[in-house]
Design an enzyme around this catalytic site. Sequence first.
Site, PDB file in Angstrom:
ATOM      1  CG  ASN A   8      -0.186   3.172  -3.019  1.00  0.00           C
ATOM      2  OD1 ASN A   8      -0.926   2.707  -3.885  1.00  0.00           O
ATOM      3  ND2 ASN A   8       0.287   2.441  -2.018  1.00  0.00           N
ATOM      4  CD1 TRP A   9      -3.905   7.893  -5.952  1.00  0.00           C
ATOM      5  CD2 TRP A   9      -5.182   7.559  -7.772  1.00  0.00           C
ATOM      6  NE1 TRP A   9      -3.889   9.048  -6.698  1.00  0.00           N
ATOM      7  CE2 TRP A   9      -4.662   8.878  -7.826  1.00  0.00           C
ATOM      8  CE3 TRP A   9      -5.998   7.129  -8.816  1.00  0.00           C
ATOM      9  CZ2 TRP A   9      -4.946   9.760  -8.879  1.00  0.00           C
ATOM     10  CZ3 TRP A   9      -6.278   8.013  -9.866  1.00  0.00           C
ATOM     11  CH2 TRP A   9      -5.751   9.312  -9.886  1.00  0.00           C
ATOM     12  CE  LYS A  10      -2.213   2.542   0.718  1.00  0.00           C
ATOM     13  NZ  LYS A  10      -2.011   2.164   2.083  1.00  0.00           N
ATOM     14  CG  HIS A  93       2.842  -0.781  -0.443  1.00  0.00           C
ATOM     15  ND1 HIS A  93       2.063  -1.214   0.604  1.00  0.00           N
ATOM     16  CD2 HIS A  93       2.796   0.570  -0.417  1.00  0.00           C
ATOM     17  CE1 HIS A  93       1.563  -0.155   1.236  1.00  0.00           C
ATOM     18  NE2 HIS A  93       1.991   0.944   0.625  1.00  0.00           N
ATOM     19  CD  GLU A  95      -1.401  -1.332   2.088  1.00  0.00           C
ATOM     20  OE1 GLU A  95      -1.751  -1.183   0.915  1.00  0.00           O
ATOM     21  OE2 GLU A  95      -1.499  -0.439   2.951  1.00  0.00           O
ATOM     22  CD  GLU A 160       5.177   3.555   1.919  1.00  0.00           C
ATOM     23  OE1 GLU A 160       4.550   4.595   1.772  1.00  0.00           O
ATOM     24  OE2 GLU A 160       4.748   2.451   1.573  1.00  0.00           O
ATOM     25  N   GLY A 166      -1.421   4.287   6.926  1.00  0.00           N
ATOM     26  CA  GLY A 166      -2.879   4.293   7.075  1.00  0.00           C
ATOM     27  C   GLY A 166      -3.351   4.336   8.512  1.00  0.00           C
ATOM     28  CB  SER A 205       0.110   8.802   8.631  1.00  0.00           C
ATOM     29  OG  SER A 205      -0.570   7.568   8.807  1.00  0.00           O
ATOM     30  N   GLY A 226      -0.484   7.716   0.695  1.00  0.00           N
ATOM     31  CA  GLY A 226      -1.642   6.855   0.466  1.00  0.00           C
ATOM     32  C   GLY A 226      -2.926   7.657   0.592  1.00  0.00           C
ATOM     33  N   GLY A 227      -3.528   7.624   1.785  1.00  0.00           N
ATOM     34  CA  GLY A 227      -4.841   8.220   2.012  1.00  0.00           C
ATOM     35  C   GLY A 227      -4.976   9.646   1.493  1.00  0.00           C
TER      36      GLY A 227
HETATM   37  C1  PEP Z   1       1.127   3.965   1.555  1.00  0.00           C
HETATM   38  O1  PEP Z   1       0.283   3.109   1.467  1.00  0.00           O
HETATM   39  O2  PEP Z   1       2.116   3.901   0.810  1.00  0.00           O
HETATM   40  C2  PEP Z   1       0.940   5.025   2.542  1.00  0.00           C
HETATM   41  C3  PEP Z   1       1.988   5.714   2.889  1.00  0.00           C
HETATM   42  O3  PEP Z   1      -0.323   5.202   3.031  1.00  0.00           O
HETATM   43  P1  PEP Z   1      -0.825   6.384   4.024  1.00  0.00           P
HETATM   44  O4  PEP Z   1      -0.288   7.681   3.493  1.00  0.00           O
HETATM   45  O5  PEP Z   1      -2.308   6.322   3.979  1.00  0.00           O
HETATM   46  O6  PEP Z   1      -0.268   6.074   5.379  1.00  0.00           O
END
Ligand code: PEP
Length: 245
Positions: A8-10, A93, A95, A160, A166, A205, A226-227
């Site tokens: 997920n490049w957000k 998601h 967010e 999640e 994050g 994470s 994500g990251g």
């Molecule tokens: C996400 O946003 O779906 C996510 C899991 O982010 P991160 O891996 O950065 O925690």
Amino acid sequence: MRQLIAGNWKMHGLSADAVALAKGVATGSAGLGCDLLVCPPFVHIAAVAQAIGGAPVAVGGQDCHAAKQGAHTGDVAAPMLRDVGATWVILGHSERRQNHHETDAQVRDKVLAAVEAGLNPIVCVGETEQERASGQETAVVGRQLAGSLPERFAGVVAYEPVWAIGTGKTATDADVAAMHGFIRDALVRQFGEAGRGILILYGGSVRPANAASLLAVPNVGGALVGGASLKAEDFLAIARAAKAG
Ligand code: PEP
């Protein structure tokens, strides 16, 4: 069943960054024992799909509207995602649930729109830190599953925990095992035997250093990243840690 490693490049990267990242992922994608998916911002989907070419990496959106078209300024419809090369879409998601106040009912309508457009939905669920601290995590996730998944759901679920996204905090393997077991039971109650075949991704994470143990937990069908998906080498290292299916 093969595990799915989804990035997920957000809201990161200009078009040159997105194309470079896509090419980096595509270059290392051959011969993996899992499926790969990248979800760039809407505006980069077509360029990313083109950069990936024939490599075994699917492309997805990070949201879609429930309507096929109409007066919805700033929104993107599921058929538009399909039209520019997406075959997947992340829905619900945390967010979007937090920043855009998306409800379970809205997520459910988006899932129906995605499936109608030929997209595979990944439906995200997860509790906040406060909800876990007060022992409500399974009640919250159970409610999200019941409200967000339509009848005859055949997509993917991503667990999640909001507090792990994050933040660098990861759920313990034991917490993940307990929640994924709970989700599996809920899916079987909701969809009968078909519920056993639904992939349940873990997200929060996930990094190359913790991927192997998280991906080995029972009922973990892959990762939503994500990251660490913003660096091709980290994303591919997570993919190499996936269980061969
Ligand atoms: C996400 O946003 O779906 C996510 C899991 O982010 P991160 O891996 O950065 O925690």
